[in-house]
Design a protein around this motif. Structure first.
Motif, PDB file in Angstrom:
ATOM      1  N   ALA A 164       4.823  12.045   2.878  1.00  0.00           N
ATOM      2  CA  ALA A 164       3.702  13.633   4.140  1.00  0.00           C
ATOM      3  C   ALA A 164       4.477  14.620   3.561  1.00  0.00           C
ATOM      4  CB  ALA A 164       3.118  13.168   4.580  1.00  0.00           C
ATOM      5  N   ALA A 165       4.079  15.565   2.868  1.00  0.00           N
ATOM      6  CA  ALA A 165       5.290  16.425   3.105  1.00  0.00           C
ATOM      7  C   ALA A 165       4.495  17.928   4.226  1.00  0.00           C
ATOM      8  CB  ALA A 165       4.741  17.423   1.721  1.00  0.00           C
ATOM      9  N   LEU A 166       5.651  18.220   4.853  1.00  0.00           N
ATOM     10  CA  LEU A 166       6.168  18.870   5.527  1.00  0.00           C
ATOM     11  C   LEU A 166       5.416  20.543   5.555  1.00  0.00           C
ATOM     12  CD1 LEU A 166       9.165  17.911   7.277  1.00  0.00           C
ATOM     13  CD2 LEU A 166       6.405  16.661   8.130  1.00  0.00           C
ATOM     14  N   PRO A 167       4.518  21.156   6.516  1.00  0.00           N
ATOM     15  CA  PRO A 167       4.147  22.520   5.915  1.00  0.00           C
ATOM     16  C   PRO A 167       5.359  23.789   5.489  1.00  0.00           C
ATOM     17  CG  PRO A 167       2.642  21.822   7.542  1.00  0.00           C
ATOM     18  CD  PRO A 167       3.957  20.637   7.328  1.00  0.00           C
ATOM     19  N   GLU A 168       6.048  23.374   7.089  1.00  0.00           N
ATOM     20  CA  GLU A 168       7.174  24.720   6.483  1.00  0.00           C
ATOM     21  C   GLU A 168       8.595  23.640   5.442  1.00  0.00           C
ATOM     22  OE1 GLU A 168       8.267  21.128   9.355  1.00  0.00           O
ATOM     23  OE2 GLU A 168       6.737  22.257   9.084  1.00  0.00           O
ATOM     24  N   GLY A 169       7.916  22.507   4.373  1.00  0.00           N
ATOM     25  CA  GLY A 169       9.155  22.290   3.717  1.00  0.00           C
ATOM     26  C   GLY A 169       9.808  20.659   4.107  1.00  0.00           C
ATOM     27  N   GLY A 170      10.483  20.140   3.396  1.00  0.00           N
ATOM     28  CA  GLY A 170      10.651  18.608   3.786  1.00  0.00           C
ATOM     29  C   GLY A 170       9.600  17.531   3.847  1.00  0.00           C
ATOM     30  N   ALA A 171       9.590  16.535   4.107  1.00  0.00           N
ATOM     31  CA  ALA A 171       9.034  15.308   3.796  1.00  0.00           C
ATOM     32  C   ALA A 171       8.699  14.738   5.010  1.00  0.00           C
ATOM     33  CB  ALA A 171       8.297  15.077   2.325  1.00  0.00           C
ATOM     34  N   LEU A 200      11.352   8.684   8.514  1.00  0.00           N
ATOM     35  CA  LEU A 200      12.376   9.135   7.975  1.00  0.00           C
ATOM     36  C   LEU A 200      12.210  11.108   7.858  1.00  0.00           C
ATOM     37  CD1 LEU A 200      14.631   7.138   5.454  1.00  0.00           C
ATOM     38  CD2 LEU A 200      14.538   7.459   7.848  1.00  0.00           C
ATOM     39  N   THR A 201      12.309  11.986   8.636  1.00  0.00           N
ATOM     40  CA  THR A 201      13.007  13.601   8.739  1.00  0.00           C
ATOM     41  C   THR A 201      13.350  13.644   7.452  1.00  0.00           C
ATOM     42  OG1 THR A 201      11.195  13.562  10.021  1.00  0.00           O
ATOM     43  CG2 THR A 201      12.439  15.516   9.113  1.00  0.00           C
ATOM     44  N   LEU A 202      12.793  13.993   5.864  1.00  0.00           N
ATOM     45  CA  LEU A 202      13.809  15.195   5.085  1.00  0.00           C
ATOM     46  C   LEU A 202      13.961  16.192   4.874  1.00  0.00           C
ATOM     47  CD1 LEU A 202      12.880  12.172   2.070  1.00  0.00           C
ATOM     48  CD2 LEU A 202      14.398  11.686   3.559  1.00  0.00           C
ATOM     49  N   THR A 203      14.429  16.659   5.191  1.00  0.00           N
ATOM     50  CA  THR A 203      14.937  18.465   4.831  1.00  0.00           C
ATOM     51  C   THR A 203      14.335  19.337   3.750  1.00  0.00           C
ATOM     52  OG1 THR A 203      17.003  18.961   4.651  1.00  0.00           O
ATOM     53  CG2 THR A 203      16.026  18.519   6.906  1.00  0.00           C
ATOM     54  N   ALA A 204      13.592  20.603   3.668  1.00  0.00           N
ATOM     55  CA  ALA A 204      13.780  21.029   2.339  1.00  0.00           C
ATOM     56  C   ALA A 204      15.088  21.895   1.515  1.00  0.00           C
ATOM     57  CB  ALA A 204      12.731  22.461   2.943  1.00  0.00           C
ATOM     58  N   HIS A 254       0.858  -0.765   0.205  1.00  0.00           N
ATOM     59  CA  HIS A 254      -0.046  -0.313  -0.036  1.00  0.00           C
ATOM     60  C   HIS A 254       1.100   1.512  -0.531  1.00  0.00           C
ATOM     61  CE1 HIS A 254      -3.527   2.581   1.143  1.00  0.00           C
ATOM     62  NE2 HIS A 254      -2.754   3.314   1.700  1.00  0.00           N
ATOM     63  N   GLN A 255       0.383   2.380  -0.677  1.00  0.00           N
ATOM     64  CA  GLN A 255       1.343   3.610  -0.722  1.00  0.00           C
ATOM     65  C   GLN A 255       0.522   4.737  -0.813  1.00  0.00           C
ATOM     66  OE1 GLN A 255       3.521   4.300  -4.700  1.00  0.00           O
ATOM     67  NE2 GLN A 255       1.391   4.019  -6.058  1.00  0.00           N
ATOM     68  N   GLU A 256       0.879   5.633   0.233  1.00  0.00           N
ATOM     69  CA  GLU A 256      -0.221   6.901   0.046  1.00  0.00           C
ATOM     70  C   GLU A 256       1.401   7.943  -0.370  1.00  0.00           C
ATOM     71  OE1 GLU A 256      -1.355   7.439   3.574  1.00  0.00           O
ATOM     72  OE2 GLU A 256      -2.656   5.759   3.843  1.00  0.00           O
ATOM     73  N   LEU A 257       0.870   8.799  -1.368  1.00  0.00           N
ATOM     74  CA  LEU A 257       1.894   9.985  -1.958  1.00  0.00           C
ATOM     75  C   LEU A 257       1.019  10.527  -2.294  1.00  0.00           C
ATOM     76  CD1 LEU A 257       4.186   7.496  -4.993  1.00  0.00           C
ATOM     77  CD2 LEU A 257       4.664   8.069  -2.126  1.00  0.00           C
ATOM     78  N   PRO A 258       1.912  12.321  -1.622  1.00  0.00           N
ATOM     79  CA  PRO A 258       0.915  13.758  -1.953  1.00  0.00           C
ATOM     80  C   PRO A 258       0.689  13.608  -3.703  1.00  0.00           C
ATOM     81  CG  PRO A 258       3.521  13.774  -1.017  1.00  0.00           C
ATOM     82  CD  PRO A 258       3.300  12.396  -1.456  1.00  0.00           C
ATOM     83  N   SER A 259      -0.031  14.396  -4.112  1.00  0.00           N
ATOM     84  CA  SER A 259      -0.362  14.197  -5.057  1.00  0.00           C
ATOM     85  C   SER A 259       0.196  15.467  -6.297  1.00  0.00           C
ATOM     86  CB  SER A 259      -1.876  15.435  -4.931  1.00  0.00           C
ATOM     87  OG  SER A 259      -1.668  16.809  -4.576  1.00  0.00           O
ATOM     88  N   GLY A 260       1.470  16.525  -5.475  1.00  0.00           N
ATOM     89  CA  GLY A 260       2.173  17.321  -6.180  1.00  0.00           C
ATOM     90  C   GLY A 260       3.830  17.096  -5.642  1.00  0.00           C
ATOM     91  N   PRO A 261       4.073  17.685  -6.707  1.00  0.00           N
ATOM     92  CA  PRO A 261       5.801  17.484  -6.054  1.00  0.00           C
ATOM     93  C   PRO A 261       6.190  17.603  -4.868  1.00  0.00           C
ATOM     94  CG  PRO A 261       5.211  18.675  -7.661  1.00  0.00           C
ATOM     95  CD  PRO A 261       4.732  18.591  -7.215  1.00  0.00           C
ATOM     96  N   ALA A 262       7.206  17.016  -3.810  1.00  0.00           N
ATOM     97  CA  ALA A 262       7.793  17.152  -2.520  1.00  0.00           C
ATOM     98  C   ALA A 262       8.739  17.255  -3.151  1.00  0.00           C
ATOM     99  CB  ALA A 262       7.139  16.211  -1.932  1.00  0.00           C
TER     100      ALA A 262
END
Length: 417
Positions: free
Chosen positions: A350-357, A412-416, A307-315
Motif C-alpha cells: 500500500a502506497a503512503l500519502p506522504e511517500g513510501g509504502a 514493513l514501512t518503506l521510506t520514500a 493472494h496479492q494486493e498491489l497498487p495500480s501504479g508505481p510505488a
C-alpha cells in the motif's frame, strides 16, 4: 559543563569577596567616624585651657575662630560660639563634672566640662553631624563595589577560558564518536588537553582502529564465502539447462540467476569502502509483483492459496531492488518453511500519502511462538534466525503480530526516496 564551571568560579569569587569586602566596608565606616570625632575632640581640647583661666574675651575669640561649630556655656548663663540651648548632656556633664559623647538624631554630641579657678563650671559642647561622620564612606564603598565587580568579571573570564580549554577536547571526542557512529571509520581524535582526556582520546582511536580491522576481516570472510558459492551455482545452472521440461528449466534457471545476483550483491557490499554509499531506490510495485510471481509456482505446488494486493501504479521507495527482493524472499521463505502445506498466505503493498509504502506479509498458520527470538542470529525454529533481520534492515518501521496468536502478520514501512 562549561556553564557549571563558570558558575562555580563565580560563586566562589563572590563568597571570597563578601568575606573580605564586608568587614572592610564596616572598618572604613568606623575609621571615618573615629576621624570625625577625633577632629572634634582636638578642637574641644584646644579650648579647654582658655576655659579654665576664666578669660572670657580670649575664650570668645578662640571659639569664634574654630571651623567646627562649638558652643561654650558659661556659669552665668551666657553662651559663646554657636547658639544652642543646654541639652540634657550639657546639664549632666555640668552636674557630674565628666565628659560625655552622646548619639543624637543629628549626630554625635561631645560635651566636656571645665572647672575654672573660682570653682565655677564651664561646659564646652560640639556636634559632629552624620554627614561628618560618614564623609568619604560612600565613595570608598563605591570603590570597593567596583573592585568587587571587576574581580568577579575577571574571575568569570578566566574561568570561561579554563572551561573552554577543558571542554574543547571533550567536544572533539564527541564529534569523532559521532563520525564513527556514521560509519566514518577513518575518523581519529586529537590527543590533547589534560592527561585524562588524552588517555580517553587514545583509547577511542584504538577502538576505532580495532573496529576497522574487525570489519575488514569480516568483509573478507563474507566475500570469500560468497565467492565460494559461485562454483555450486554454476553447476546448478548447468543442471537447470539440462532439464528436459522447458518450463521447469526456465524456472530453475531464473531462481539460480536470482541467487547468483544476491551472491554478487553480497560480494560488492562487503568490499565497499568505509564511507557509506547512497544506493538508488526502486519501484516497490514492480519488485513485489515479480517476487510474488516467482513464489506463486511453489505455492501452487504445495496447495497454498496466494493472494496479492498491489497498487495500480508505481510505488517508489528508498530501498534498492535487490535488497527489497531479498527481504520479501526471506519473509515468504519463512512462511513456506514454518507453516504446513495448504496454508493460505497474502502479500499486500500500500502506497503512503506522504511517500513510501507499507509491505504486508500474512499467513493463516499457527503464528509466531510465544517465546519468539527476534535478535540477529537467534531463532526458535531451527533456522539461522536471519530472515526477520534481513527484512528489518530495509524497513524504517518493522511490526509483528503478537506472538502466541493464530496467524502471522509482518508489516514493513518503506521510506520514500
Amino acid at each position: 559543563m562549561r556553564a557549571r564551571l563558570t558558575l562555580l568560579v563565580a560563586a566562589t569569587t563572590v563568597l571570597m569577596l563578601l568575606a573580605f569586602l564586608v568587614p572592610l566596608a564596616v572598618l572604613i565606616r568606623q575609621v571615618a567616624q573615629d576621624r570625625a570625632l577625633g577632629r572634634a575632640d582636638d578642637v574641644v581640647q584646644s579650648i579647654v585651657p582658655l576655659a579654665a583661666t576664666g578669660d572670657t574675651g580670649a575664650l570668645r575669640l578662640t571659639v569664634e575662630a574654630q571651623t567646627v561649630p562649638v558652643t561654650v556655656f558659661l556659669p552665668d548663663g551666657d553662651v559663646l560660639g554657636a547658639p544652642a540651648e543646654p541639652t540634657p548632656a550639657v546639664l549632666l556633664a555640668a552636674a557630674r563634672h565628666g565628659s560625655l559623647t552622646v548619639a543624637t538624631a543629628a549626630g554625635r554630641e561631645l560635651v566636656v566640662p571645665v572647672v575654672g579657678a573660682g570653682g565655677a563650671t564651664v561646659v564646652i559642647r560640639t556636634l559632629v553631624t552624620e554627614a561628618e561622620l560618614t564623609r568619604g564612606v560612600t565613595r570608598a564603598w563605591a570603590t570597593l563595589a567596583a573592585l568587587g565587580v571587576t574581580l568577579v568579571l575577571l574571575g568569570l573570564f578566566v574561568a570561561d577560558r579554563l572551561a573552554r580549554a577543558i571542554i574543547r577536547p571533550i567536544s572533539e571526542l564527541s564529534a569523532v564518536s559521532h563520525r564513527l557512529a556514521g560509519a566514518e571509520l577513518t575518523a581519529r581524535a586529537e590527543e590533547s588537553g589534560p592527561p585524562e582526556l588524552r588517555e580517553v582520546a587514545g583509547a577511542l582511536n584504538h577502538l576505532a582502529g580495532r573496529i576497522q580491522d574487525l570489519l575488514a576481516a569480516e568483509r573478507e570472510r563474507v566475500a570469500d564465502l560468497s565467492h565460494r558459492l559461485r562454483t555450486p551455482l554454476t553447476a546448478l545452472r548447468l543442471e537447470a539447462e539440462s532439464l528436459r521440461d522447458a518450463d521447469e528449466s526456465a524456472r530453475v534457471a531464473a531462481a539460480t540467476d536470482q541467487l547468483a545476483r544476491a551472491v554478487t550483491s553480497v560480494i560488492q557490499q562487503t568490499r565497499r569502502a568505509d564511507a557509506p554509499v547512497r544506493l538508488a531506490g526502486c519501484d516497490a510495485t514492480a519488485v513485489v509483483a515479480a517476487r510474488v510471481a516467482f513464489w506463486a509456482v511453489l505455492a501452487e505446488d504445495t496447495g497454498r492459496a496466494l493472494h496479492q494486493e498491489l497498487p495500480s501504479g508505481p510505488a517508489p521507495v528508498a530501498v534498492p531492488a535487490d535488497d527489497l527482493a531479498a527481504a520479501l524472499d526471506a519473509l515468504l521463505g519463512n512462511v513456506f518453511a514454518h507453516t504446513p502445506d495448504g496454508t493460505a498466505l497474502s502479500v499486500g503493498l500500500a502506497a503512503l500519502p506522504e511517500g513510501g509504502a507499507v509491505l504486508t506479509v500474512a499467513d493463516d498458520g499457527p503464528g509466531f511462538p510465544a517465546a519468539l527470538a527476534t535478535g540477529r542470529g537467534a531463532s526458535g525454529g531451527g533456522s539461522t534466525g536471519l530472515g526477520l533481520d534481513i527484512a528489518r534492515q530495509v524497513a524504517a518501521a518493522f511490526d509483528l503480530s503478537p506472538p502466541g496468536t493464530p496467524g502471522a502478520v509482518i508489516r514493513l514501512t518503506l521510506t520514500a526516496p
